[in-house]
Design a protein around this motif. Sequence first.
Motif, PDB file in Angstrom:
ATOM      1  N   GLN A  16       0.821  -1.206   0.000  1.00 39.72           N
ATOM      2  CA  GLN A  16       0.000   0.000   0.000  1.00 39.72           C
ATOM      3  C   GLN A  16       0.856   1.258   0.000  1.00 39.72           C
ATOM      4  O   GLN A  16       0.510   2.260  -0.622  1.00 39.72           O
ATOM      5  CB  GLN A  16      -0.940  -0.015   1.223  1.00 39.72           C
ATOM      6  N   MET A  17       1.978   1.211   0.672  1.00 34.74           N
ATOM      7  CA  MET A  17       2.874   2.369   0.669  1.00 34.74           C
ATOM      8  C   MET A  17       3.363   2.659  -0.747  1.00 34.74           C
ATOM      9  O   MET A  17       3.456   3.817  -1.168  1.00 34.74           O
ATOM     10  CB  MET A  17       4.074   2.107   1.597  1.00 34.74           C
TER      11      MET A  17
ATOM     12  N   ARG B 252       1.762   1.822  -3.504  1.00 38.14           N
ATOM     13  CA  ARG B 252       0.591   2.328  -4.245  1.00 38.14           C
ATOM     14  C   ARG B 252       0.372   3.804  -3.983  1.00 38.14           C
ATOM     15  O   ARG B 252       0.029   4.569  -4.872  1.00 38.14           O
ATOM     16  CB  ARG B 252      -0.684   1.587  -3.825  1.00 38.14           C
ATOM     17  N   SER B 253       0.578   4.200  -2.744  1.00 37.62           N
ATOM     18  CA  SER B 253       0.271   5.587  -2.376  1.00 37.62           C
ATOM     19  C   SER B 253       1.172   6.586  -3.089  1.00 37.62           C
ATOM     20  O   SER B 253       0.834   7.760  -3.196  1.00 37.62           O
ATOM     21  CB  SER B 253       0.369   5.765  -0.859  1.00 37.62           C
ATOM     22  N   LEU B 254       2.299   6.130  -3.580  1.00 34.47           N
ATOM     23  CA  LEU B 254       3.223   7.019  -4.281  1.00 34.47           C
ATOM     24  C   LEU B 254       2.803   7.272  -5.727  1.00 34.47           C
ATOM     25  O   LEU B 254       3.334   8.168  -6.376  1.00 34.47           O
ATOM     26  CB  LEU B 254       4.639   6.424  -4.271  1.00 34.47           C
ATOM     27  N   GLY B 255       1.898   6.451  -6.229  1.00 36.53           N
ATOM     28  CA  GLY B 255       1.468   6.637  -7.618  1.00 36.53           C
ATOM     29  C   GLY B 255       2.534   6.223  -8.617  1.00 36.53           C
ATOM     30  O   GLY B 255       2.567   6.719  -9.736  1.00 36.53           O
ATOM     31  N   VAL B 256       3.405   5.300  -8.208  1.00 36.70           N
ATOM     32  CA  VAL B 256       4.452   4.822  -9.110  1.00 36.70           C
ATOM     33  C   VAL B 256       4.269   3.329  -9.334  1.00 36.70           C
ATOM     34  O   VAL B 256       3.497   2.680  -8.636  1.00 36.70           O
ATOM     35  CB  VAL B 256       5.863   5.084  -8.537  1.00 36.70           C
TER      36      VAL B 256
END
Lengths: 285, 164
Positions: B48-49, B51-55
Amino acid sequence: MKRYRDIAGDGGSNIVGQVEAQLGKLRQRLASVGAVVAVVSGKGGVGKSTLAANLACCLALDGSRVGVLDADLNGPTQAKVLGVRGRRLVVTDEGVEPPRGALGVKVMSMDLLLAADATPLTWDAPVQDEAHTWRGTVEANAIREFLADTNWGTLDALVLDLPPGTDRLLTIASLVPTLGIVIVTIPSDVSHLVVRKSITVAAQTKSPVLGLVENMAGLFPGPDAAKLAADGGIPYLGSVPFDRELAVSADRGEPLVATAPERESARALQLIARAIRAALAPRAV
Amino acid sequence: MKFLCLDCDAPMKLHSTEGPDEGSLAVTFRCPECGFRVAMLTNPFETQMVRSLGVKVGGRAQEPAPFEHLRSMMANPRADAFEGEAGGETAAGPGCPFAAVVNDGAAAPPETVPWTSEAEARIERIPSFIRPMARRAIERFAADHGYATIDETVMNEARGAFGM
């Protein structure tokens, strides 16, 4: 043994490159925006959203090309206030087209993406435990996408309506280096206590603080907003008298400055918008 | 994060990614000199971490679509928020049958499996911003299961396997 700095790249994902590409796209989008103005307050309930919408409309009335980004992801109101609620978004090769609200103001808001009135913004995750650790990053990226992927076109000013508090201001200041900040208070000791901190945070962003606005003036006796601005070393932009019609017109999706520009509150907003325009003059708003 | 082969003192290269499977990504790195491989397995929180970066782990094959991060991360998006995407198989976000895969998966492409025209038409109905990743997920599923062609039956099986 090689150390971290001895190794170029990350083996294939190019995470740094991906982040740089995100920011490059943002810079490219904002290159055609004359000025970005954040309307903020550490205190909730001071009328930021109504003020932001009406100031945007004042700029539009004076002939500027204006957009409004609702940066309050969890309590979005700009779609309602500017009359675009329920509109569907169109994706083109240039990005997502923002609906045009009152006076042709372009609007983008999380409200346009939420399923229903009662639907809160929640983020998909395998586990919601410890969501506080990643929610801020997700929301920062959401704001970045709203800024970068919306086809704002050429704007003289993009007004950002921020949620209460100062966290989002720091996020946006890191994304938009040439931000102008307008801080809002109301005539109460409690508000001044909180807004004083907002002034400090705004100064720490290194972005120009365009000034302080007192909203709901006369609703109750309170401390002097001009003194608060002077104490904080920022300009005092003016005072908007309490006018229930501001709220009524916002509920109708018709900002008061557009429908009743002769009212005292509307005239005050026009003067404040002109002061903001003057403060932004080097950026030719 | 970087990986170093201690025997060769050589930086390891990304070899492939798998998943997410129950929220876990498997990211395999390989030493270009000795061929030694190591897999980094993420727990759901770590996934999830990322995913949260949008990369994308594994890099991007193409430019992100507008609002890609937003649309893939929202738990309860408005089904008809976008023109031409009114619910059903074309809905965006987690309602999409492949959302759990497309948001995290950046696996090395499998060997190409041909698509029937009916399957091609069906994949075209998926929103453009997730179509490439959905296509890769189905191709990987087909390759893993030994199918020579991707038709609608294989697509239905893939949907079932993805839990949708």
